[in-house]
Design a protein around this motif. Structure first.
Motif, PDB file in Angstrom:
ATOM      1  N   THR A  59     131.398  70.562  -8.020  1.00  0.00           N
ATOM      2  CA  THR A  59     130.756  71.677  -7.328  1.00  0.00           C
ATOM      3  C   THR A  59     129.710  71.161  -6.346  1.00  0.00           C
ATOM      4  O   THR A  59     129.259  70.009  -6.433  1.00  0.00           O
ATOM      5  CB  THR A  59     130.077  72.614  -8.330  1.00  0.00           C
ATOM      6  OG1 THR A  59     128.999  71.906  -8.978  1.00  0.00           O
ATOM      7  CG2 THR A  59     131.058  73.118  -9.380  1.00  0.00           C
ATOM      8  N   GLU A  60     129.298  72.016  -5.425  1.00  0.00           N
ATOM      9  CA  GLU A  60     128.245  71.644  -4.472  1.00  0.00           C
ATOM     10  C   GLU A  60     126.938  71.351  -5.209  1.00  0.00           C
ATOM     11  O   GLU A  60     126.195  70.443  -4.845  1.00  0.00           O
ATOM     12  CB  GLU A  60     128.040  72.777  -3.453  1.00  0.00           C
ATOM     13  CG  GLU A  60     129.222  72.997  -2.532  1.00  0.00           C
ATOM     14  CD  GLU A  60     129.500  71.794  -1.646  1.00  0.00           C
ATOM     15  OE1 GLU A  60     128.536  71.062  -1.319  1.00  0.00           O
ATOM     16  OE2 GLU A  60     130.670  71.584  -1.281  1.00  0.00           O
ATOM     17  N   GLU A  61     126.678  72.119  -6.250  1.00  0.00           N
ATOM     18  CA  GLU A  61     125.448  71.908  -7.028  1.00  0.00           C
ATOM     19  C   GLU A  61     125.464  70.552  -7.710  1.00  0.00           C
ATOM     20  O   GLU A  61     124.459  69.826  -7.706  1.00  0.00           O
ATOM     21  CB  GLU A  61     125.312  73.013  -8.080  1.00  0.00           C
ATOM     22  CG  GLU A  61     124.057  72.896  -8.926  1.00  0.00           C
ATOM     23  CD  GLU A  61     123.959  73.979  -9.974  1.00  0.00           C
ATOM     24  OE1 GLU A  61     122.928  74.033 -10.670  1.00  0.00           O
ATOM     25  OE2 GLU A  61     124.908  74.781 -10.106  1.00  0.00           O
ATOM     26  N   ALA A  62     126.606  70.184  -8.294  1.00  0.00           N
ATOM     27  CA  ALA A  62     126.713  68.882  -8.959  1.00  0.00           C
ATOM     28  C   ALA A  62     126.579  67.753  -7.954  1.00  0.00           C
ATOM     29  O   ALA A  62     125.938  66.727  -8.230  1.00  0.00           O
ATOM     30  CB  ALA A  62     128.036  68.786  -9.702  1.00  0.00           C
ATOM     31  N   HIS A  63     127.166  67.931  -6.777  1.00  0.00           N
ATOM     32  CA  HIS A  63     127.055  66.892  -5.759  1.00  0.00           C
ATOM     33  C   HIS A  63     125.614  66.725  -5.299  1.00  0.00           C
ATOM     34  O   HIS A  63     125.138  65.609  -5.081  1.00  0.00           O
ATOM     35  CB  HIS A  63     127.958  67.219  -4.561  1.00  0.00           C
ATOM     36  CG  HIS A  63     128.039  66.104  -3.567  1.00  0.00           C
ATOM     37  ND1 HIS A  63     127.184  66.003  -2.498  1.00  0.00           N
ATOM     38  CD2 HIS A  63     128.857  65.018  -3.514  1.00  0.00           C
ATOM     39  CE1 HIS A  63     127.478  64.916  -1.809  1.00  0.00           C
ATOM     40  NE2 HIS A  63     128.485  64.294  -2.401  1.00  0.00           N
ATOM     41  N   ALA A  64     124.905  67.833  -5.174  1.00  0.00           N
ATOM     42  CA  ALA A  64     123.488  67.757  -4.788  1.00  0.00           C
ATOM     43  C   ALA A  64     122.679  67.011  -5.842  1.00  0.00           C
ATOM     44  O   ALA A  64     121.772  66.223  -5.515  1.00  0.00           O
ATOM     45  CB  ALA A  64     122.929  69.167  -4.588  1.00  0.00           C
ATOM     46  N   THR A  65     123.002  67.236  -7.103  1.00  0.00           N
ATOM     47  CA  THR A  65     122.322  66.514  -8.190  1.00  0.00           C
ATOM     48  C   THR A  65     122.632  65.026  -8.120  1.00  0.00           C
ATOM     49  O   THR A  65     121.756  64.177  -8.340  1.00  0.00           O
ATOM     50  CB  THR A  65     122.754  67.070  -9.554  1.00  0.00           C
ATOM     51  OG1 THR A  65     122.442  68.466  -9.612  1.00  0.00           O
ATOM     52  CG2 THR A  65     122.046  66.350 -10.692  1.00  0.00           C
ATOM     53  N   LEU A  66     123.865  64.686  -7.791  1.00  0.00           N
ATOM     54  CA  LEU A  66     124.267  63.287  -7.660  1.00  0.00           C
ATOM     55  C   LEU A  66     123.472  62.606  -6.550  1.00  0.00           C
ATOM     56  O   LEU A  66     122.984  61.477  -6.719  1.00  0.00           O
ATOM     57  CB  LEU A  66     125.764  63.217  -7.364  1.00  0.00           C
ATOM     58  CG  LEU A  66     126.497  61.924  -7.701  1.00  0.00           C
ATOM     59  CD1 LEU A  66     126.525  61.689  -9.201  1.00  0.00           C
ATOM     60  CD2 LEU A  66     127.921  61.965  -7.143  1.00  0.00           C
ATOM     61  N   VAL A  67     123.329  63.285  -5.434  1.00  0.00           N
ATOM     62  CA  VAL A  67     122.547  62.745  -4.315  1.00  0.00           C
ATOM     63  C   VAL A  67     121.086  62.549  -4.723  1.00  0.00           C
ATOM     64  O   VAL A  67     120.457  61.528  -4.382  1.00  0.00           O
ATOM     65  CB  VAL A  67     122.640  63.683  -3.090  1.00  0.00           C
ATOM     66  CG1 VAL A  67     121.666  63.256  -1.993  1.00  0.00           C
ATOM     67  CG2 VAL A  67     124.068  63.711  -2.556  1.00  0.00           C
ATOM     68  N   LYS A  68     120.554  63.496  -5.478  1.00  0.00           N
ATOM     69  CA  LYS A  68     119.169  63.394  -5.944  1.00  0.00           C
ATOM     70  C   LYS A  68     118.991  62.202  -6.871  1.00  0.00           C
ATOM     71  O   LYS A  68     118.002  61.458  -6.772  1.00  0.00           O
ATOM     72  CB  LYS A  68     118.770  64.685  -6.658  1.00  0.00           C
ATOM     73  CG  LYS A  68     117.342  64.688  -7.174  1.00  0.00           C
ATOM     74  CD  LYS A  68     117.014  65.995  -7.882  1.00  0.00           C
ATOM     75  CE  LYS A  68     115.593  65.969  -8.433  1.00  0.00           C
ATOM     76  NZ  LYS A  68     115.259  67.233  -9.158  1.00  0.00           N
ATOM     77  N   LEU A  69     119.938  61.988  -7.785  1.00  0.00           N
ATOM     78  CA  LEU A  69     119.856  60.837  -8.693  1.00  0.00           C
ATOM     79  C   LEU A  69     119.875  59.526  -7.906  1.00  0.00           C
ATOM     80  O   LEU A  69     119.110  58.600  -8.208  1.00  0.00           O
ATOM     81  CB  LEU A  69     121.022  60.872  -9.679  1.00  0.00           C
ATOM     82  CG  LEU A  69     120.967  61.941 -10.774  1.00  0.00           C
ATOM     83  CD1 LEU A  69     122.302  62.006 -11.513  1.00  0.00           C
ATOM     84  CD2 LEU A  69     119.834  61.651 -11.760  1.00  0.00           C
ATOM     85  N   ALA A  70     120.744  59.449  -6.913  1.00  0.00           N
ATOM     86  CA  ALA A  70     120.822  58.237  -6.099  1.00  0.00           C
ATOM     87  C   ALA A  70     119.510  57.991  -5.367  1.00  0.00           C
ATOM     88  O   ALA A  70     119.040  56.848  -5.260  1.00  0.00           O
ATOM     89  CB  ALA A  70     121.973  58.351  -5.107  1.00  0.00           C
ATOM     90  N   ALA A  71     118.893  59.060  -4.864  1.00  0.00           N
ATOM     91  CA  ALA A  71     117.613  58.931  -4.166  1.00  0.00           C
ATOM     92  C   ALA A  71     116.516  58.466  -5.112  1.00  0.00           C
ATOM     93  O   ALA A  71     115.660  57.639  -4.750  1.00  0.00           O
ATOM     94  CB  ALA A  71     117.233  60.264  -3.524  1.00  0.00           C
ATOM     95  N   GLU A  72     116.512  58.970  -6.335  1.00  0.00           N
ATOM     96  CA  GLU A  72     115.515  58.558  -7.321  1.00  0.00           C
ATOM     97  C   GLU A  72     115.690  57.082  -7.682  1.00  0.00           C
ATOM     98  O   GLU A  72     114.703  56.366  -7.885  1.00  0.00           O
ATOM     99  CB  GLU A  72     115.627  59.427  -8.569  1.00  0.00           C
ATOM    100  CG  GLU A  72     115.142  60.851  -8.385  1.00  0.00           C
ATOM    101  CD  GLU A  72     115.251  61.657  -9.671  1.00  0.00           C
ATOM    102  OE1 GLU A  72     115.260  61.068 -10.752  1.00  0.00           O
ATOM    103  OE2 GLU A  72     115.339  62.898  -9.578  1.00  0.00           O
ATOM    104  N   MET A  73     116.929  56.628  -7.775  1.00  0.00           N
ATOM    105  CA  MET A  73     117.162  55.215  -8.062  1.00  0.00           C
ATOM    106  C   MET A  73     116.622  54.335  -6.945  1.00  0.00           C
ATOM    107  O   MET A  73     116.016  53.292  -7.191  1.00  0.00           O
ATOM    108  CB  MET A  73     118.654  54.953  -8.279  1.00  0.00           C
ATOM    109  CG  MET A  73     119.149  55.343  -9.649  1.00  0.00           C
ATOM    110  SD  MET A  73     120.882  54.902  -9.942  1.00  0.00           S
ATOM    111  CE  MET A  73     121.683  56.435  -9.448  1.00  0.00           C
ATOM    112  N   GLN A  74     116.835  54.755  -5.714  1.00  0.00           N
ATOM    113  CA  GLN A  74     116.356  53.971  -4.582  1.00  0.00           C
ATOM    114  C   GLN A  74     114.835  53.987  -4.512  1.00  0.00           C
ATOM    115  O   GLN A  74     114.207  52.954  -4.278  1.00  0.00           O
ATOM    116  CB  GLN A  74     116.942  54.511  -3.282  1.00  0.00           C
ATOM    117  CG  GLN A  74     116.621  53.644  -2.070  1.00  0.00           C
ATOM    118  CD  GLN A  74     117.469  53.988  -0.866  1.00  0.00           C
ATOM    119  OE1 GLN A  74     118.197  54.973  -0.883  1.00  0.00           O
ATOM    120  NE2 GLN A  74     117.398  53.179   0.172  1.00  0.00           N
ATOM    121  N   ALA A  75     114.236  55.143  -4.730  1.00  0.00           N
ATOM    122  CA  ALA A  75     112.778  55.252  -4.687  1.00  0.00           C
ATOM    123  C   ALA A  75     112.129  54.451  -5.799  1.00  0.00           C
ATOM    124  O   ALA A  75     111.035  53.894  -5.629  1.00  0.00           O
ATOM    125  CB  ALA A  75     112.365  56.719  -4.787  1.00  0.00           C
ATOM    126  N   GLY A  76     112.793  54.353  -6.941  1.00  0.00           N
ATOM    127  CA  GLY A  76     112.227  53.651  -8.085  1.00  0.00           C
ATOM    128  C   GLY A  76     112.062  52.169  -7.882  1.00  0.00           C
ATOM    129  O   GLY A  76     111.292  51.518  -8.598  1.00  0.00           O
TER     130      GLY A  76
END
Length: 234
Positions: free
Chosen positions: A119-136
């Motif tokens: 779903t679009e919502e799940a994909h948005a969550t996936l993008v957020k997780l990837a961003a958090e990994m990079q920021a970390g």
């Protein structure tokens, strides 16, 4: 690892891992023990004394036992009758090979299915997780590395869930793959390369391209296998 002094309350001083104030004390204790296990400050196979942790962390036995139960469910801690708790042993090279053989069977398939089902919502969550990994990556190394393992696990679990195959998701979740892999050793390449590979997976999923998603996931897992296999070559 050099211990650092910290304050959990206004009256108690403890050492070792620096703690942050959480919304729940149980989460704080869990995070502290998780970090010690991932950094091998608590050595693989080493005994874990509840009484010692009471003194070190300045808390009662209750949140410590709750945290140990959570860590036991993740496979990071083992409890033996009449003996108590100990840190789980690390996987050996044979176990690593078997783990990746299974991942290569299941995860490219899951990514292929997720490209059509996510779903679009799940994909948005996936993008957020990837961003958090990079920021970390900008945070303290040991803390950021352990956090990356948790986020990486969430990233892969979300894709497995989006495949629509509950047995695939349950099988992968029960392996607790990422905490055991990241516990093998610390290396910045493990996170830096994974971030780039995750982006390729995200792009394939966003394009709703099953073949590209399967290929990107297979590439990621094969590269991951090479990175972690180097732990046994040193």
């Amino acid at each position: 690892m050099e211990a650092t002094t910290l304050v959990i309350s206004d009256k108690r001083m403890v050492t070792p891992t620096q703690l942050k104030r959480p919304t729940r004390l149980g989460d704080e204790v869990y995070n502290a023990l998780y970090e010690q296990l991932m950094s091998r400050q608590i050595a693989p196979g080493g005994r874990i004394s509840v009484d010692r942790l009471v003194r070190e962390l300045g808390v009662s036995q209750t949140p410590i036992r709750e945290a140990l139960s959570r860590l036991e469910a993740q496979g990071l801690v083992v409890k033996a009758h009449l003996i108590g708790y100990s840190a789980a042993n690390q996987m050996d090279s044979a176990r690593l090979d078997q783990l990746y053989e299974l991942r290569l069977l299941l995860e490219p398939f899951a990514a292929r299915r997720a490209a059509s089902n996510m779903t679009e919502e799940a994909h948005a969550t996936l993008v957020k997780l990837a961003a958090e990994m990079q920021a970390g990556e900008a945070g303290p190394q040991v803390e950021a590395y352990g956090r990356f393992a948790q986020l990486d696990s969430d990233f892969h679990d979300l894709i497995a869930h989006a495949s629509g195959n509950e047995l695939v998701q349950e099988t992968l979740a029960n392996l607790h793959t990422h905490v055991h892999l990241f516990r093998l050793f610390y290396h910045a390449r493990v996170t830096a390369d994974a971030i780039q590979e995750h982006q390729q997976i995200i792009e394939a999923l966003a394009a709703r391209d099953p073949q590209a998603a399967e290929t990107a996931m297979r590439h990621h897992i094969e590269r991951s296998r090479g990175r972690f296999a180097s732990a046994f070559e040193r």
